[in-house]
Design a protein around this motif. Structure first.
Motif, PDB file in Angstrom:
ATOM      1  N   ALA A  24       0.824  -1.210   0.000  1.00  0.00           N
ATOM      2  CA  ALA A  24       0.000   0.000   0.000  1.00  0.00           C
ATOM      3  C   ALA A  24       0.856   1.257   0.000  1.00  0.00           C
ATOM      4  CB  ALA A  24      -0.931  -0.006   1.215  1.00  0.00           C
ATOM      5  N   ALA A  25       1.971   1.215   0.729  1.00  0.00           N
ATOM      6  CA  ALA A  25       2.844   2.388   0.781  1.00  0.00           C
ATOM      7  C   ALA A  25       3.436   2.708  -0.582  1.00  0.00           C
ATOM      8  CB  ALA A  25       3.953   2.167   1.798  1.00  0.00           C
ATOM      9  N   SER A  26       3.703   1.684  -1.392  1.00  0.00           N
ATOM     10  CA  SER A  26       4.263   1.935  -2.720  1.00  0.00           C
ATOM     11  C   SER A  26       3.278   2.711  -3.590  1.00  0.00           C
ATOM     12  CB  SER A  26       4.635   0.612  -3.381  1.00  0.00           C
ATOM     13  OG  SER A  26       3.475  -0.192  -3.591  1.00  0.00           O
ATOM     14  N   ILE A  27       1.987   2.458  -3.422  1.00  0.00           N
ATOM     15  CA  ILE A  27       0.976   3.198  -4.190  1.00  0.00           C
ATOM     16  C   ILE A  27       1.003   4.678  -3.818  1.00  0.00           C
ATOM     17  CG2 ILE A  27      -1.494   3.409  -4.632  1.00  0.00           C
ATOM     18  CD1 ILE A  27      -1.751   0.431  -4.083  1.00  0.00           C
ATOM     19  N   LEU A  28       1.040   4.955  -2.526  1.00  0.00           N
ATOM     20  CA  LEU A  28       1.060   6.346  -2.085  1.00  0.00           C
ATOM     21  C   LEU A  28       2.366   7.036  -2.458  1.00  0.00           C
ATOM     22  CD1 LEU A  28      -0.596   6.061   1.444  1.00  0.00           C
ATOM     23  CD2 LEU A  28      -1.636   6.802  -0.700  1.00  0.00           C
ATOM     24  N   GLU A  29       3.462   6.288  -2.407  1.00  0.00           N
ATOM     25  CA  GLU A  29       4.755   6.886  -2.746  1.00  0.00           C
ATOM     26  C   GLU A  29       4.781   7.362  -4.190  1.00  0.00           C
ATOM     27  OE1 GLU A  29       9.521   5.710  -2.695  1.00  0.00           O
ATOM     28  OE2 GLU A  29       7.979   4.274  -2.051  1.00  0.00           O
ATOM     29  N   SER A  30       4.247   6.557  -5.093  1.00  0.00           N
ATOM     30  CA  SER A  30       4.199   6.982  -6.490  1.00  0.00           C
ATOM     31  C   SER A  30       3.279   8.178  -6.676  1.00  0.00           C
ATOM     32  CB  SER A  30       3.727   5.818  -7.365  1.00  0.00           C
ATOM     33  OG  SER A  30       2.408   5.416  -7.013  1.00  0.00           O
ATOM     34  N   LEU A  31       2.209   8.244  -5.884  1.00  0.00           N
ATOM     35  CA  LEU A  31       1.299   9.382  -5.966  1.00  0.00           C
ATOM     36  C   LEU A  31       1.970  10.655  -5.471  1.00  0.00           C
ATOM     37  CD1 LEU A  31      -1.625  10.338  -6.543  1.00  0.00           C
ATOM     38  CD2 LEU A  31      -2.144   9.822  -4.162  1.00  0.00           C
ATOM     39  N   PHE A  32       2.727  10.558  -4.376  1.00  0.00           N
ATOM     40  CA  PHE A  32       3.431  11.725  -3.846  1.00  0.00           C
ATOM     41  C   PHE A  32       4.438  12.280  -4.855  1.00  0.00           C
ATOM     42  CE2 PHE A  32       2.637   9.871   0.586  1.00  0.00           C
ATOM     43  CZ  PHE A  32       1.489  10.630   0.734  1.00  0.00           C
ATOM     44  N   LYS A  33       5.069  11.390  -5.609  1.00  0.00           N
ATOM     45  CA  LYS A  33       6.043  11.845  -6.597  1.00  0.00           C
ATOM     46  C   LYS A  33       5.363  12.563  -7.758  1.00  0.00           C
ATOM     47  CE  LYS A  33       9.503   8.274  -5.651  1.00  0.00           C
ATOM     48  NZ  LYS A  33      10.255   7.102  -6.195  1.00  0.00           N
ATOM     49  N   LYS A  34       4.181  12.088  -8.151  1.00  0.00           N
ATOM     50  CA  LYS A  34       3.489  12.690  -9.287  1.00  0.00           C
ATOM     51  C   LYS A  34       2.813  14.005  -8.922  1.00  0.00           C
ATOM     52  CE  LYS A  34       2.440   8.273 -11.568  1.00  0.00           C
ATOM     53  NZ  LYS A  34       1.344   7.357 -11.991  1.00  0.00           N
ATOM     54  N   ASP A  35       2.091  14.008  -7.804  1.00  0.00           N
ATOM     55  CA  ASP A  35       1.269  15.173  -7.432  1.00  0.00           C
ATOM     56  C   ASP A  35       1.534  15.561  -5.979  1.00  0.00           C
ATOM     57  OD1 ASP A  35      -0.200  15.002  -9.991  1.00  0.00           O
ATOM     58  OD2 ASP A  35      -1.083  13.206  -9.106  1.00  0.00           O
ATOM     59  N   PRO A  36       2.722  16.042  -5.667  1.00  0.00           N
ATOM     60  CA  PRO A  36       3.039  16.317  -4.251  1.00  0.00           C
ATOM     61  C   PRO A  36       2.259  17.476  -3.647  1.00  0.00           C
ATOM     62  CG  PRO A  36       4.775  17.145  -5.690  1.00  0.00           C
ATOM     63  CD  PRO A  36       3.832  16.372  -6.564  1.00  0.00           C
ATOM     64  N   HIS A  37       1.720  18.379  -4.474  1.00  0.00           N
ATOM     65  CA  HIS A  37       1.061  19.571  -3.954  1.00  0.00           C
ATOM     66  C   HIS A  37      -0.474  19.471  -3.970  1.00  0.00           C
ATOM     67  CE1 HIS A  37       4.992  21.361  -4.020  1.00  0.00           C
ATOM     68  NE2 HIS A  37       5.103  21.192  -5.322  1.00  0.00           N
ATOM     69  N   GLU A  38      -1.016  18.366  -4.409  1.00  0.00           N
ATOM     70  CA  GLU A  38      -2.472  18.219  -4.476  1.00  0.00           C
ATOM     71  C   GLU A  38      -2.961  17.568  -3.189  1.00  0.00           C
ATOM     72  OE1 GLU A  38      -3.314  16.153  -8.096  1.00  0.00           O
ATOM     73  OE2 GLU A  38      -2.690  17.835  -9.366  1.00  0.00           O
ATOM     74  N   ALA A  39      -3.117  18.400  -2.147  1.00  0.00           N
ATOM     75  CA  ALA A  39      -3.387  17.892  -0.800  1.00  0.00           C
ATOM     76  C   ALA A  39      -4.727  17.176  -0.715  1.00  0.00           C
ATOM     77  CB  ALA A  39      -3.341  19.050   0.198  1.00  0.00           C
ATOM     78  N   GLU A  40      -5.773  17.758  -1.274  1.00  0.00           N
ATOM     79  CA  GLU A  40      -7.103  17.151  -1.172  1.00  0.00           C
ATOM     80  C   GLU A  40      -7.154  15.800  -1.887  1.00  0.00           C
ATOM     81  OE1 GLU A  40      -7.359  21.554  -0.847  1.00  0.00           O
ATOM     82  OE2 GLU A  40      -6.517  20.177  -2.328  1.00  0.00           O
ATOM     83  N   PHE A  41      -6.568  15.747  -3.061  1.00  0.00           N
ATOM     84  CA  PHE A  41      -6.575  14.496  -3.828  1.00  0.00           C
ATOM     85  C   PHE A  41      -5.787  13.406  -3.099  1.00  0.00           C
ATOM     86  CE2 PHE A  41      -4.796  12.017  -7.549  1.00  0.00           C
ATOM     87  CZ  PHE A  41      -5.961  11.308  -7.777  1.00  0.00           C
TER      88      PHE A  41
END
Length: 584
Positions: free
Chosen positions: A206-223
């Motif tokens: 599960a952490a790998s999914i979030l890690e890839s998301l943080f790299k793509k959209d680090p500033h989209e807090a709500e998403f």
């Protein structure tokens, strides 16, 4: 006496010709300055001798006053070949000046009084900045007045740093920051709360999914927040079935995102430009359906978060619908009807090519009601060249429903009745706290009255209205008329003075049995969650999309408060509108 005067004169002559910089200190005063690298290195290794401090032009100098001066010299007790002082005088000077001139020892002294200040003055703390320990303000996170330096170019004396910090502490900017901090602490006494479980205890998968998301959209807090909630909820499934990880990764990426310019002209002839958004998140189940929001806080992150929430919400229904969302940072408040019409027409000029009964059809959301939907549909019909309805609204010929406006609000109350029935309770006689005063909030209030509940609060952008006796149909009609005229809820007090309006606050501190957050996302944080618990509330029905932060949900569940998620509670509007759309 003459010999003493000759000695003093020789010392002053030596002082005028000495190349070393002199450091003057009183008897017994601690020397806590650090020697700078640019100074004479022989100064730090030289011994210190007590001599008298006096102005050169003074005619009379007592012989014994020479013990209060400090100057460097090559040998202890000898100045320019003068005879050494008597043993008693040498012992007296050695007792007064036992402080070593070594730099490391002075650094220890400096560190000691820094730590003492941090302990004495609670508004200060010691931290390292640019490889140097400094004393910082706990409120403003600044050190002194950017640190005043003394003439030696080193760290600064005790009094000098103290003066700088006291001036900073008495400044208007610091006092205002301190006042805001105190007001926040007085409002909610928030204890230390551990971070949400989904941040700490995620598996590697599960952490790998979030890690890839943080790299793509680090500033989209709500998403990111909405993704975290879902990943945390389905983490047990992902651990047991790793093949779902790739499916989830594809689902978390929107199919299409549109960002476009929306120019329009106000009543004074001035041109304005806003930004429009439409995110078609997924069409895996069918054509997209989702709301349009006109609000200043609208951005791509909010649009993606709303589209993702709508995708899951539509999937819970029995109908084949995908998810979408969009809107603009345009604020319809304070605008004339002509200005709103111009904006809606300009907005549809770009959006219409992405809409259609088999592709995407929009619905109402914050800032978009029947008036705005009428303007949008009229422009869509003009541009597309045919009268084919694919808009969700209260008009049948839009492919909508005459009951669409009330569907979501009524559905929330129906869901609350089901939750209470599972607890062997009913709505009758229960006190209900409602946030917001828009379409959903007003229809929730109306339905609660029909169920004989006692709604006691509504709110707007300036504060909340509390009526301890509860609202009835007469009071509900008054509130509805006030909001229809875009006036403040404070107008309610003119007719019912026993009620009260609290500025810049939320209604969650009032005693209640059920909470209906209908305002906006993240309106309930950790402090508000604690207020809900202390108010006696035991059921929270999420009405708006993601009204609670992750930390707030964690706190409420630990306190045994039943939280009904918005993905399920707000699906009533989706089901009803689509049923009526198929029948029409």
């Amino acid at each position: 006496m003459n010999s003493s005067m000759d000695e003093i004169n020789l010392l002053r002559q030596h002082q005028r010709h000495q190349q070393h910089h002199l450091s003057v200190r009183g008897i017994g005063e601690e020397i806590d300055l650090e020697i700078d690298q640019c100074e004479d290195p022989t100064f730090s290794g030289a011994a210190l001798e007590g001599v008298t401090s006096h102005h050169p032009q003074d005619p009379v100098v007592p012989a014994d006053d020479h013990k209060s001066f400090l100057i460097p010299c090559s040998q202890p007790g000898a100045v320019d070949g003068q005879p050494q002082p008597t043993p008693p005088q040498a012992e007296e000077r050695a007792g007064m000046l036992r402080l070593s001139a070594h730099t490391k020892k002075k650094k220890k002294v400096v560190k000691k009084w820094r730590d003492e200040w941090a302990d004495t003055y609670k508004w200060a703390y010691v931290a390292v900045h640019d490889n140097t320990s400094r004393i910082f303000c706990t409120v403003c996170k600044e050190y002194g007045r950017k640190h005043r330096r003394n003439p030696y170019g080193n760290e600064g004396s005790r009094n000098m740093q103290m003066s700088a910090l006291e001036e900073h502490n008495n400044s208007l900017l610091h006092k205002e920051a301190l006042r805001l901090q105190s007001a926040s602490k007085e409002k909610v006494q928030t204890p230390e709360i551990e971070r949400p479980v989904y941040v700490k205890a995620l598996s590697k998968t599960a952490a790998s999914i979030l890690e890839s998301l943080f790299k793509k959209d680090p500033h989209e807090a709500e998403f990111i927040q909405s993704i975290q909630e879902v990943v945390h909820s389905i983490e047990p499934v992902l651990v047991k079935n790793s093949q779902y990880v790739q499916i989830l990764e594809r689902l978390l990426e929107p199919e299409r995102c549109f960002i476009f310019r929306v120019p329009w002209v106000d009543d004074r002839g001035e041109a304005h430009v806003n930004r429009g958004f439409r995110v078609q998140f997924s069409q895996a189940l069918g054509p997209c359906r989702g709301g349009l929001r006109f609000h200043p806080s609208m951005n791509l992150s909010v649009a993606k978060f709303l589209a993702f929430e709508q995708t899951l919400k539509n999937a819970l229904s029995l109908y084949k619908l995908g998810g979408a969302a969009g809107g603009s940072d345009f604020d319809p408040k304070g605008k004339s009807e002509i200005e709103v019409m111009r904006f809606c027409q300009s907005f549809m000029d770009e959006l219409y090519r992405y809409l259609g009964p088999d592709q995407d059809f929009p619905a109402e959301d914050v800032g978009v009601g029947p008036r705005e939907m009428g303007f949008l549909f009229g422009q869509y019909r003009r541009l597309s060249g045919h009268f084919q309805g694919n808009f969700t609204g209260p008009k049948i010929f839009w492919s909508g429903s005459s009951f669409r406006t009330e569907a979501t609000g009524y559905g929330l109350v129906f869901f609350a009745r089901v939750v209470l029935a599972d607890m062997n309770k009913e709505l009758k006689g229960l006190r209900c706290a409602i946030s917001g005063s828009g379409k959903i909030a007003m229809h929730v209030l109306e339905k609660l009255l029909s169920c004989e509940a006692i709604p006691v609060t509504v709110s707007d952008s300036e504060g909340y209205l509390f009526d301890g006796d509860g609202f009835d149909y007469v009071k509900y009609t008054l509130i509805r008329n006030i909001k229809a005229q875009q006036r403040s809820l404070k107008e309610y007090l003119k007719t019912f003075p026993r009620a009260k309006y609290i500025n810049d606050a939320k209604p969650w501190g009032e005693q209640c049995d059920i909470a209906f957050p209908c305002a906006s996302q993240n309106e309930i944080d950790q402090g508000e969650a604690l207020s809900i618990i202390s108010s006696g509330c035991r059921v929270l029905i999420e009405c708006s999309n993601m009204p609670c932060t992750g930390q707030a949900v964690d706190i409420l569940r630990k306190a045994k408060v039943h939280v009904a998620p918005a993905k399920a509670t707000a699906a009533g509007g989706v089901i009803h509108c689509f049923v009526c759309s198929c029948h029409s």
